[in-house]
Design an enzyme around this catalytic site. Structure first.
Site, PDB file in Angstrom:
ATOM      1  N   ARG A 126       4.167   6.944  -4.626  1.00 52.19           N
ATOM      2  CA  ARG A 126       4.792   8.190  -4.193  1.00 52.19           C
ATOM      3  C   ARG A 126       3.938   8.786  -3.074  1.00 52.19           C
ATOM      4  O   ARG A 126       2.702   8.803  -3.155  1.00 52.19           O
ATOM      5  CB  ARG A 126       4.904   9.201  -5.348  1.00 52.19           C
ATOM      6  CG  ARG A 126       6.039   8.922  -6.336  1.00 52.19           C
ATOM      7  CD  ARG A 126       7.435   9.084  -5.720  1.00 52.19           C
ATOM      8  NE  ARG A 126       8.497   8.792  -6.665  1.00 52.19           N
ATOM      9  CZ  ARG A 126       9.095   7.615  -6.816  1.00 52.19           C
ATOM     10  NH1 ARG A 126       8.739   6.578  -6.088  1.00 52.19           N
ATOM     11  NH2 ARG A 126      10.083   7.462  -7.676  1.00 52.19           N
ATOM     12  N   GLU A 173       8.827  12.292   3.244  1.00 52.03           N
ATOM     13  CA  GLU A 173       9.835  11.253   3.515  1.00 52.03           C
ATOM     14  C   GLU A 173      11.268  11.736   3.352  1.00 52.03           C
ATOM     15  O   GLU A 173      12.184  11.168   3.939  1.00 52.03           O
ATOM     16  CB  GLU A 173       9.599  10.021   2.626  1.00 52.03           C
ATOM     17  CG  GLU A 173       9.883  10.250   1.148  1.00 52.03           C
ATOM     18  CD  GLU A 173       9.732   8.968   0.326  1.00 52.03           C
ATOM     19  OE1 GLU A 173       8.710   8.278   0.479  1.00 52.03           O
ATOM     20  OE2 GLU A 173      10.645   8.666  -0.461  1.00 52.03           O
ATOM     21  N   HIS A 188      10.488   3.309   2.068  1.00 48.07           N
ATOM     22  CA  HIS A 188      10.752   3.279   0.631  1.00 48.07           C
ATOM     23  C   HIS A 188      11.695   2.129   0.268  1.00 48.07           C
ATOM     24  O   HIS A 188      12.742   2.340  -0.345  1.00 48.07           O
ATOM     25  CB  HIS A 188      11.332   4.624   0.166  1.00 48.07           C
ATOM     26  CG  HIS A 188      10.981   4.940  -1.266  1.00 48.07           C
ATOM     27  ND1 HIS A 188      10.581   6.182  -1.674  1.00 48.07           N
ATOM     28  CD2 HIS A 188      10.970   4.165  -2.377  1.00 48.07           C
ATOM     29  CE1 HIS A 188      10.348   6.163  -2.985  1.00 48.07           C
ATOM     30  NE2 HIS A 188      10.574   4.930  -3.426  1.00 48.07           N
TER      31      HIS A 188
HETATM   32  P1  NAD Z   1       4.474   2.507 -15.305  1.00 48.14           P
HETATM   33  O1  NAD Z   1       4.852   3.779 -15.962  1.00 48.14           O
HETATM   34  O2  NAD Z   1       4.823   1.212 -15.968  1.00 48.14           O
HETATM   35  O3  NAD Z   1       2.897   2.498 -15.010  1.00 48.14           O
HETATM   36  C1  NAD Z   1       2.212   3.566 -14.447  1.00 48.14           C
HETATM   37  C2  NAD Z   1       0.769   3.458 -14.874  1.00 48.14           C
HETATM   38  O4  NAD Z   1       0.036   4.461 -14.166  1.00 48.14           O
HETATM   39  C3  NAD Z   1       0.540   3.698 -16.366  1.00 48.14           C
HETATM   40  O5  NAD Z   1      -0.252   2.660 -16.919  1.00 48.14           O
HETATM   41  C4  NAD Z   1      -0.201   5.026 -16.420  1.00 48.14           C
HETATM   42  O6  NAD Z   1      -1.125   5.100 -17.490  1.00 48.14           O
HETATM   43  C5  NAD Z   1      -0.908   5.006 -15.077  1.00 48.14           C
HETATM   44  N1  NAD Z   1      -1.359   6.311 -14.604  1.00 48.14           N
HETATM   45  C6  NAD Z   1      -0.812   7.536 -14.831  1.00 48.14           C
HETATM   46  N2  NAD Z   1      -1.532   8.482 -14.192  1.00 48.14           N
HETATM   47  C7  NAD Z   1      -2.550   7.839 -13.561  1.00 48.14           C
HETATM   48  C8  NAD Z   1      -3.624   8.263 -12.744  1.00 48.14           C
HETATM   49  N3  NAD Z   1      -3.807   9.551 -12.444  1.00 48.14           N
HETATM   50  N4  NAD Z   1      -4.473   7.337 -12.266  1.00 48.14           N
HETATM   51  C9  NAD Z   1      -4.310   6.027 -12.561  1.00 48.14           C
HETATM   52  N5  NAD Z   1      -3.306   5.562 -13.331  1.00 48.14           N
HETATM   53  C10 NAD Z   1      -2.434   6.456 -13.811  1.00 48.14           C
HETATM   54  O7  NAD Z   1       5.119   2.595 -13.837  1.00 48.14           O
HETATM   55  P2  NAD Z   1       5.509   1.376 -12.875  1.00 48.14           P
HETATM   56  O8  NAD Z   1       6.879   0.913 -13.204  1.00 48.14           O
HETATM   57  O9  NAD Z   1       4.393   0.416 -12.802  1.00 48.14           O
HETATM   58  O10 NAD Z   1       5.656   2.177 -11.480  1.00 48.14           O
HETATM   59  C11 NAD Z   1       4.526   2.820 -10.885  1.00 48.14           C
HETATM   60  C12 NAD Z   1       5.023   3.765  -9.812  1.00 48.14           C
HETATM   61  O11 NAD Z   1       5.605   3.023  -8.739  1.00 48.14           O
HETATM   62  C13 NAD Z   1       6.192   4.683 -10.247  1.00 48.14           C
HETATM   63  O12 NAD Z   1       5.696   5.834 -10.900  1.00 48.14           O
HETATM   64  C14 NAD Z   1       6.876   5.038  -8.949  1.00 48.14           C
HETATM   65  O13 NAD Z   1       6.281   6.222  -8.445  1.00 48.14           O
HETATM   66  C15 NAD Z   1       6.502   3.869  -8.039  1.00 48.14           C
HETATM   67  N6  NAD Z   1       7.669   3.065  -7.649  1.00 48.14           N
HETATM   68  C16 NAD Z   1       7.921   2.921  -6.326  1.00 48.14           C
HETATM   69  C17 NAD Z   1       8.991   2.136  -5.901  1.00 48.14           C
HETATM   70  C18 NAD Z   1       9.270   1.881  -4.442  1.00 48.14           C
HETATM   71  O14 NAD Z   1      10.368   1.408  -4.097  1.00 48.14           O
HETATM   72  N7  NAD Z   1       8.366   2.158  -3.529  1.00 48.14           N
HETATM   73  C19 NAD Z   1       9.814   1.533  -6.866  1.00 48.14           C
HETATM   74  C20 NAD Z   1       9.500   1.702  -8.223  1.00 48.14           C
HETATM   75  C21 NAD Z   1       8.419   2.466  -8.610  1.00 48.14           C
END
Ligand code: NAD
Length: 340
Positions: A237, A266, A298
């Site tokens: 994000r 964005e 994105h």
């Molecule tokens: P997930 O929920 O499976 O994993 C997120 C991890 O981050 C968890 O293990 C959590 O404990 C950890 N976390 C929370 N706060 C934290 C912090 N301050 N520091 C370090 N780790 C922390 O999520 P995911 O499916 O792996 O997705 C991760 C992120 O990717 C989503 O939250 C979303 O913002 C982003 N995303 C982006 C796109 C894109 O198209 N660019 C697509 C999907 C997801």
């Protein structure tokens, strides 16, 4: 159920309609290209649910207008829910569902693509060869093998990224307040605290959600702790990075490569064709001017597999809501550790 779909692109319509037909769900979609915000919320009149994406504004004002129109469900066709005011949604009686999981390979593979693109300067090489410039000057890269990659957030995407990078022969460090046992099962992988990750990594990749606690996690202070020459990748994000501090980091040489698929502002830019307009965002224009910055709009999620998953989960959540079933992908407001 009649559903107003906001921020619709041709591909959203195609995948949602295909999943609707494949499951015989028979939902009626009213597709709108416009973003959802307070002033467009009345477009959902006569619908029972709405379906939105990452940059729709599902804040308090919008939710109150939606509730007044009888909307009972907000279905996010994404994982992140930082754009929804969950407390207000609960107050006005609107349920919120998201797509908790879809192909994590889509984003993890894209992050590796960004690393390779920046390191081996493929974007410059591609343009050069098209102009019959076959010089290699300025295209020097480094082996990923034996480099240290720091992964911030080892959930679904972070773990897949770690597995892929293990194949490259990288040393892996990770920081996550909720460690995932799967991470340390990967060879050459260990959890460290954030300062150690920042100081020891040649590449840092962000894979955590945006929360009130980690807004601008990457700021002037954390950039100062990084190894000079670091590569920073953000496919999570935009607001995880203080963009102005990143620009200073690039100017000072601490950040030698920046790859971002997400950007703080964005919502004013991404998913639109603005090629005939004058971009007004000076910070973005400055970023665009650097030769070591790669920006994509994105698109990390955008694979056929991920779009199939997103559409089928969204349809099944809407069907569950219509039939009064429990909502497995419901996002619940949590007053202690609310996610932005
Ligand atoms: P997930 O929920 O499976 O994993 C997120 C991890 O981050 C968890 O293990 C959590 O404990 C950890 N976390 C929370 N706060 C934290 C912090 N301050 N520091 C370090 N780790 C922390 O999520 P995911 O499916 O792996 O997705 C991760 C992120 O990717 C989503 O939250 C979303 O913002 C982003 N995303 C982006 C796109 C894109 O198209 N660019 C697509 C999907 C997801």
């Amino acid at each position: 159920m009649k559903v107003a779909v906001f921020s619709t692109e041709k591909y959203d319509r195609q995948f949602l309609e295909a999943a609707n037909t494949a499951t015989n769900a028979n939902h009626e979609f009213i597709f709108h290209e416009t973003r959802l915000e307070a002033k467009t919320a009345t477009l959902a009149a006569e619908c029972s649910a709405i379906c939105v994406f990452v940059n729709d504004d599902v804040g308090a004002e919008t939710l109150k207008i939606l509730a007044d129109q009888g909307i009972g469900l907000v279905a996010l066709r994404c994982t992140g829910f930082n754009n929804v005011d969950l407390e207000t949604a609960a107050e006005v009686g609107i349920k919120v569902v998201r797509v908790t999981a879809y192909s994590p390979y889509s984003v993890a593979e894209f992050a590796v693509g960004m690393m390779m693109m920046l390191n081996r300067k493929l974007y410059r090489a591609y343009n050069r060869v098209r102009e019959d410039n076959f010089s290699l000057n300025g295209l020097l890269g480094f082996d990923l093998h034996s480099r240290t990659v720091g992964i911030i957030g080892t959930g679904k995407i972070g773990i897949i990224l770690a597995q892929i990078l293990h194949g490259f022969g990288c040393h892996l460090l990770a920081y996550d307040p909720y460690p995932n046992p799967k991470f340390e099962e990967i060879g050459n992988a260990r959890y460290v605290d954030l300062p150690e990750l920042l100081a020891s990594s040649d590449i840092i990749s962000l894979h955590c959600p945006l929360t009130p606690e980690n807004h601008h996690l990457i700021n002037a202070e954390t950039i100062a702790q990084m190894k000079p020459g670091v590569m920073l990748i953000n496919t999570s994000r935009g607001q995880l990075i203080d963009t102005k501090a990143a620009i200073e980091g690039i100017k000072s040489g601490i950040i030698a490569y920046l790859g971002i698929d997400v950007y703080e502002q964005e919502k004013n830019l991404f998913f639109k064709d603005l090629s005939d307009t004058i971009i007004q965002d000076d910070t973005f224009l400055l970023l665009q001017s650097f030769p070591n910055v790669l920006i994509t709009s994105h698109q990390a999620f955008f694979t056929k597999e991920a779009m199939d998953d997103i559409a089928s989960t969204t349809i099944s959540s809407i069907t569950d809501f219509e039939q009064g079933n429990s909502l497995k992908n419901e996002v619940i407001s949590c007053p202690v550790a609310s996610v932005l």
